[in-house]
Write a protein that holds these residues in place. Structure first.
Motif, PDB file in Angstrom:
ATOM      1  N   GLY A 124       9.990   7.508  -0.662  1.00 25.38           N
ATOM      2  CA  GLY A 124      10.296   6.284  -1.409  1.00 25.38           C
ATOM      3  C   GLY A 124      10.883   5.212  -0.497  1.00 25.38           C
ATOM      4  O   GLY A 124      11.201   5.473   0.665  1.00 25.38           O
ATOM      5  N   ILE A 125      11.023   4.040  -1.050  1.00 29.90           N
ATOM      6  CA  ILE A 125      11.562   2.941  -0.249  1.00 29.90           C
ATOM      7  C   ILE A 125      13.016   2.709  -0.649  1.00 29.90           C
ATOM      8  O   ILE A 125      13.328   2.524  -1.822  1.00 29.90           O
ATOM      9  N   PRO A 126      13.943   2.784   0.313  1.00 25.69           N
ATOM     10  CA  PRO A 126      15.357   2.663  -0.024  1.00 25.69           C
ATOM     11  C   PRO A 126      15.731   1.299  -0.578  1.00 25.69           C
ATOM     12  O   PRO A 126      15.079   0.304  -0.269  1.00 25.69           O
ATOM     13  N   ASP A 160       4.638   0.908  -5.230  1.00 24.45           N
ATOM     14  CA  ASP A 160       4.699  -0.386  -4.536  1.00 24.45           C
ATOM     15  C   ASP A 160       4.710  -1.528  -5.544  1.00 24.45           C
ATOM     16  O   ASP A 160       5.379  -2.531  -5.370  1.00 24.45           O
ATOM     17  N   LEU A 161       3.929  -1.326  -6.587  1.00 24.83           N
ATOM     18  CA  LEU A 161       3.805  -2.386  -7.582  1.00 24.83           C
ATOM     19  C   LEU A 161       5.120  -2.596  -8.329  1.00 24.83           C
ATOM     20  O   LEU A 161       5.546  -3.726  -8.562  1.00 24.83           O
ATOM     21  N   THR A 162       5.778  -1.487  -8.675  1.00 28.78           N
ATOM     22  CA  THR A 162       7.073  -1.573  -9.365  1.00 28.78           C
ATOM     23  C   THR A 162       8.059  -2.331  -8.490  1.00 28.78           C
ATOM     24  O   THR A 162       8.772  -3.224  -8.943  1.00 28.78           O
ATOM     25  N   LEU A 163       8.048  -1.979  -7.216  1.00 28.30           N
ATOM     26  CA  LEU A 163       8.929  -2.634  -6.257  1.00 28.30           C
ATOM     27  C   LEU A 163       8.612  -4.128  -6.153  1.00 28.30           C
ATOM     28  O   LEU A 163       9.491  -4.990  -6.220  1.00 28.30           O
ATOM     29  N   TYR A 164       7.335  -4.409  -6.026  1.00 22.78           N
ATOM     30  CA  TYR A 164       6.892  -5.799  -5.917  1.00 22.78           C
ATOM     31  C   TYR A 164       7.343  -6.590  -7.140  1.00 22.78           C
ATOM     32  O   TYR A 164       7.871  -7.695  -7.036  1.00 22.78           O
ATOM     33  N   ASP A 169      10.231 -10.801  -9.833  1.00 16.99           N
ATOM     34  CA  ASP A 169      10.981 -11.156 -11.052  1.00 16.99           C
ATOM     35  C   ASP A 169      12.317 -11.777 -10.675  1.00 16.99           C
ATOM     36  O   ASP A 169      12.735 -12.776 -11.254  1.00 16.99           O
ATOM     37  N   GLU A 170      12.980 -11.175  -9.696  1.00 14.24           N
ATOM     38  CA  GLU A 170      14.280 -11.709  -9.310  1.00 14.24           C
ATOM     39  C   GLU A 170      14.139 -13.105  -8.677  1.00 14.24           C
ATOM     40  O   GLU A 170      14.905 -14.009  -8.984  1.00 14.24           O
ATOM     41  N   VAL A 171      13.135 -13.252  -7.812  1.00 12.64           N
ATOM     42  CA  VAL A 171      12.934 -14.553  -7.173  1.00 12.64           C
ATOM     43  C   VAL A 171      12.608 -15.603  -8.244  1.00 12.64           C
ATOM     44  O   VAL A 171      13.097 -16.733  -8.207  1.00 12.64           O
ATOM     45  N   HIS A 172      11.819 -15.196  -9.201  1.00 15.65           N
ATOM     46  CA  HIS A 172      11.481 -16.122 -10.276  1.00 15.65           C
ATOM     47  C   HIS A 172      12.725 -16.524 -11.060  1.00 15.65           C
ATOM     48  O   HIS A 172      12.940 -17.696 -11.368  1.00 15.65           O
ATOM     49  N   ASN A 212     -13.320   0.964  -6.954  1.00 17.20           N
ATOM     50  CA  ASN A 212     -11.986   0.771  -6.402  1.00 17.20           C
ATOM     51  C   ASN A 212     -11.356  -0.517  -6.924  1.00 17.20           C
ATOM     52  O   ASN A 212     -10.201  -0.560  -7.338  1.00 17.20           O
ATOM     53  N   LEU A 213     -12.170  -1.562  -6.946  1.00 17.68           N
ATOM     54  CA  LEU A 213     -11.717  -2.869  -7.436  1.00 17.68           C
ATOM     55  C   LEU A 213     -11.353  -2.820  -8.915  1.00 17.68           C
ATOM     56  O   LEU A 213     -10.301  -3.319  -9.332  1.00 17.68           O
ATOM     57  N   SER A 214     -12.237  -2.237  -9.712  1.00 17.70           N
ATOM     58  CA  SER A 214     -11.986  -2.173 -11.154  1.00 17.70           C
ATOM     59  C   SER A 214     -10.728  -1.363 -11.418  1.00 17.70           C
ATOM     60  O   SER A 214      -9.922  -1.720 -12.277  1.00 17.70           O
ATOM     61  N   TYR A 215     -10.569  -0.288 -10.684  1.00 14.73           N
ATOM     62  CA  TYR A 215      -9.382   0.535 -10.861  1.00 14.73           C
ATOM     63  C   TYR A 215      -8.131  -0.295 -10.574  1.00 14.73           C
ATOM     64  O   TYR A 215      -7.169  -0.293 -11.350  1.00 14.73           O
ATOM     65  N   ALA A 216      -8.157  -1.037  -9.469  1.00 10.47           N
ATOM     66  CA  ALA A 216      -7.008  -1.864  -9.103  1.00 10.47           C
ATOM     67  C   ALA A 216      -6.721  -2.912 -10.181  1.00 10.47           C
ATOM     68  O   ALA A 216      -5.571  -3.142 -10.554  1.00 10.47           O
ATOM     69  N   ALA A 217      -7.782  -3.542 -10.698  1.00 10.13           N
ATOM     70  CA  ALA A 217      -7.592  -4.613 -11.680  1.00 10.13           C
ATOM     71  C   ALA A 217      -7.166  -4.078 -13.049  1.00 10.13           C
ATOM     72  O   ALA A 217      -6.208  -4.575 -13.644  1.00 10.13           O
ATOM     73  N   ASP A 218      -7.867  -3.031 -13.525  1.00 12.16           N
ATOM     74  CA  ASP A 218      -7.641  -2.566 -14.896  1.00 12.16           C
ATOM     75  C   ASP A 218      -6.490  -1.574 -15.016  1.00 12.16           C
ATOM     76  O   ASP A 218      -5.673  -1.657 -15.919  1.00 12.16           O
ATOM     77  N   ASP A 219      -6.435  -0.616 -14.100  1.00 13.12           N
ATOM     78  CA  ASP A 219      -5.456   0.454 -14.264  1.00 13.12           C
ATOM     79  C   ASP A 219      -4.160   0.202 -13.511  1.00 13.12           C
ATOM     80  O   ASP A 219      -3.122   0.709 -13.897  1.00 13.12           O
ATOM     81  N   ILE A 220      -4.234  -0.534 -12.428  1.00  9.38           N
ATOM     82  CA  ILE A 220      -3.004  -0.745 -11.658  1.00  9.38           C
ATOM     83  C   ILE A 220      -2.350  -2.079 -12.008  1.00  9.38           C
ATOM     84  O   ILE A 220      -1.230  -2.136 -12.486  1.00  9.38           O
ATOM     85  N   LEU A 221      -3.071  -3.165 -11.807  1.00  9.13           N
ATOM     86  CA  LEU A 221      -2.447  -4.484 -12.032  1.00  9.13           C
ATOM     87  C   LEU A 221      -2.506  -4.920 -13.487  1.00  9.13           C
ATOM     88  O   LEU A 221      -1.689  -5.723 -13.931  1.00  9.13           O
TER      89      LEU A 221
END
Ligand SMILES: Nc1nc2c(ncn2[C@@H]2O[C@H](COP(=O)(O)OP(=O)(O)OP(=O)(O)O)[C@@H](O)[C@H]2O)c(=O)[nH]1
Ligand SMILES: [Mg+2]
Length: 417
Positions: A124-126, A160-164, A169-172, A212-221
């Motif tokens: 994980g990322i500290p 990574d996405l949760t972290l991002y 959100d905080e910057v916003h 790969n693209l569809s997975y990224a768009a639909d299931d991840i993002l």
């Protein structure tokens, strides 16, 4: 060569003087109003292009080894970031400038590699790394975040996405800015059989990329996606619904670069207006620079129409030529010529008017009159606009496409004022 900001400033003052010398015969009132309505705005337009322009700021994030440095090199078209596994000692982001001296352009890259290299034993990322990343986004206010992930590893991207999300959100919340982000599926060549490459030649690879693209768009993002290239679905998506502006698969391996142009288009469309000139010039992206050129022609066309408010005799058409010479020179420079009268003269020669290189701009302007397509005895606003438009389009055809089309031959129905 390209838009050299210093030389452009010099050219602007020469053009200004030229206008003064040509408008000497006009009555002072006409001269003043032409200066205010026509020359002033034209010069201001170019001054804005030059003075307001600044380097684009791109923040690159993604895990170690996923190809951040390679991607920067691929975008820049030269080696500027070290590729490989030199481990940094401290988790901090490293900002650096990439200069493109020939193109008079600069980019600012914020490489966050150090932050991502500090991983907890569980992978994980500290938290310290997360807060450092937040600080980087706040400190550098990037035009765009380039979020790089190795395509075969997209399935483990959710952390990574949760972290991002937490970061943006905080910057916003604090700065009220939403930084557009491009998800980059790097190492597209390594999905499935790496030897089945490029996807244009291997339908099975194209299908894998698509998946790969569809997975990224639909299931991840979880975003709405439209194709970036109507003819080739696997070149990537433009996305809406959150801060992700798009998803693009690329190969950034040196010598094997693939689909970088699609990514460049996406980046160019999402960075600040003032950052576009440096971004596109550095890459010598003719297609994009031509868009800048077209918008200048449009503005100059409208500005020329301003003479209509103080109609001047046809014999005074010369007062418009400084503006047109300026436009020609800027179009040529966008297409890679130097900012100088030589560029304007090169165009004039191409359409059949020869001005010896030894002559000053004044002579160039005098010769330009010969190709200004107007009729009647008084220059109306629409005639002035049409003349400037035709010269602009003719210059654009010459500098960008090597086509010699005299202004008189530029189709009238194309005039959009
Ligand atoms: N096959 C393939 N290899 C790639 C691609 N992009 C990068 N690589 C390779 O992956 C390795 C890591 O690339 P880097 O660009 O150094 O990765 P990085 O994200 O900058 O890594 P850190 O700086 O350590 O965080 C290098 O050996 C690259 O040559 C790609 O698109 N395809
Ligand atoms: Mg690196």
């Amino acid at each position: 060569m390209a838009i050299d900001k210093e030389k452009t400033r010099e050219l602007l003052s020469l053009i200004d003087d030229l206008f003064d010398s040509f408008s000497g015969n006009l009555n002072p009132e006409t001269k003043d109003s032409l200066k205010k309505l026509v020359m002033g705005p034209a010069i201001e337009e170019i001054r804005k292009l030059v003075d307001d322009s600044r380097p684009p700021v791109m923040l690159v994030m993604g895990r170690s080894g996923h190809g951040k440095s390679s991607l920067i090199n691929a975008l820049a078209g030269k080696e500027v970031a070290p590729v490989g596994d030199v481990k940094p000692e401290t988790p901090e982001s490293i900002p650096y400038l990439i200069t493109f001296p020939e193109q008079y352009s600069t980019w600012q890259i914020v490489d966050t590699r150090g932050i991502f290299e500090t991983t907890n034993p569980d992978g994980g990322i500290p938290e310290s790394a997360v807060s450092m990343l937040k600080e980087s986004v706040k400190q550098y206010s990037p035009d765009i975040i380039l979020h790089v992930v190795s395509a075969p590893e997209i399935r483990s991207f959710s952390q990574d996405l949760t972290l991002y999300q937490e970061i943006v959100d905080e910057v916003h919340k604090e700065q009220n800015v939403k930084t557009p982000t491009s998800l980059i599926l790097n190492k597209a060549d390594t999905i499935g059989n790496p030897r089945h490459w490029p996807p244009e030649e291997f339908a099975n690879k194209a299908a894998l990329l698509q998946e790969n693209l569809s997975y990224a768009a639909d299931d991840i993002l979880n975003v709405n996606a439209t194709l970036l290239n109507q003819n080739v679905p696997y070149y990537g998506y433009e996305t809406t619904g959150n801060q992700y502006a798009g998803i693009v698969p690329v190969c950034s391996l040196e010598g094997e670069e693939w689909n970088i142009d699609t990514l460049s288009d996406l980046i160019g469309n999402n960075i600040g207006e003032e950052a576009k000139l440096d971004f596109y010039q550095a890459q010598r992206r003719d297609k994009q620079l031509k868009k800048v050129s077209s918008s200048i022609i449009k503005r100059f066309t409208t500005i020329s129409g301003g003479v209509g408010t103080t109609p001047i005799p046809l014999s005074d058409i010369a007062v418009l030529t400084p503006l047109q010479l300026l436009m020609i020179t800027v179009i040529g420079s966008l297409a890679g010529r130097e900012v100088s009268k030589k560029t304007a003269y090169e165009y004039l020669a191409a359409v059949g008017v020869n001005v010896g290189a030894a002559f000053g701009l004044r002579e160039g302007a005098r010769q330009l009159v010969k190709i200004v397509p107007v009729g009647g005895s008084i220059i109306s606003g629409s005639m002035a606009a049409a003349a400037t438009y035709s010269i602009g389009k003719s210059a654009e055809a010459y500098f960008f496409h090597g086509k010699k089309i005299k202004p008189q031959k530029v189709k009238k129905d194309e005039v959009e004022v």
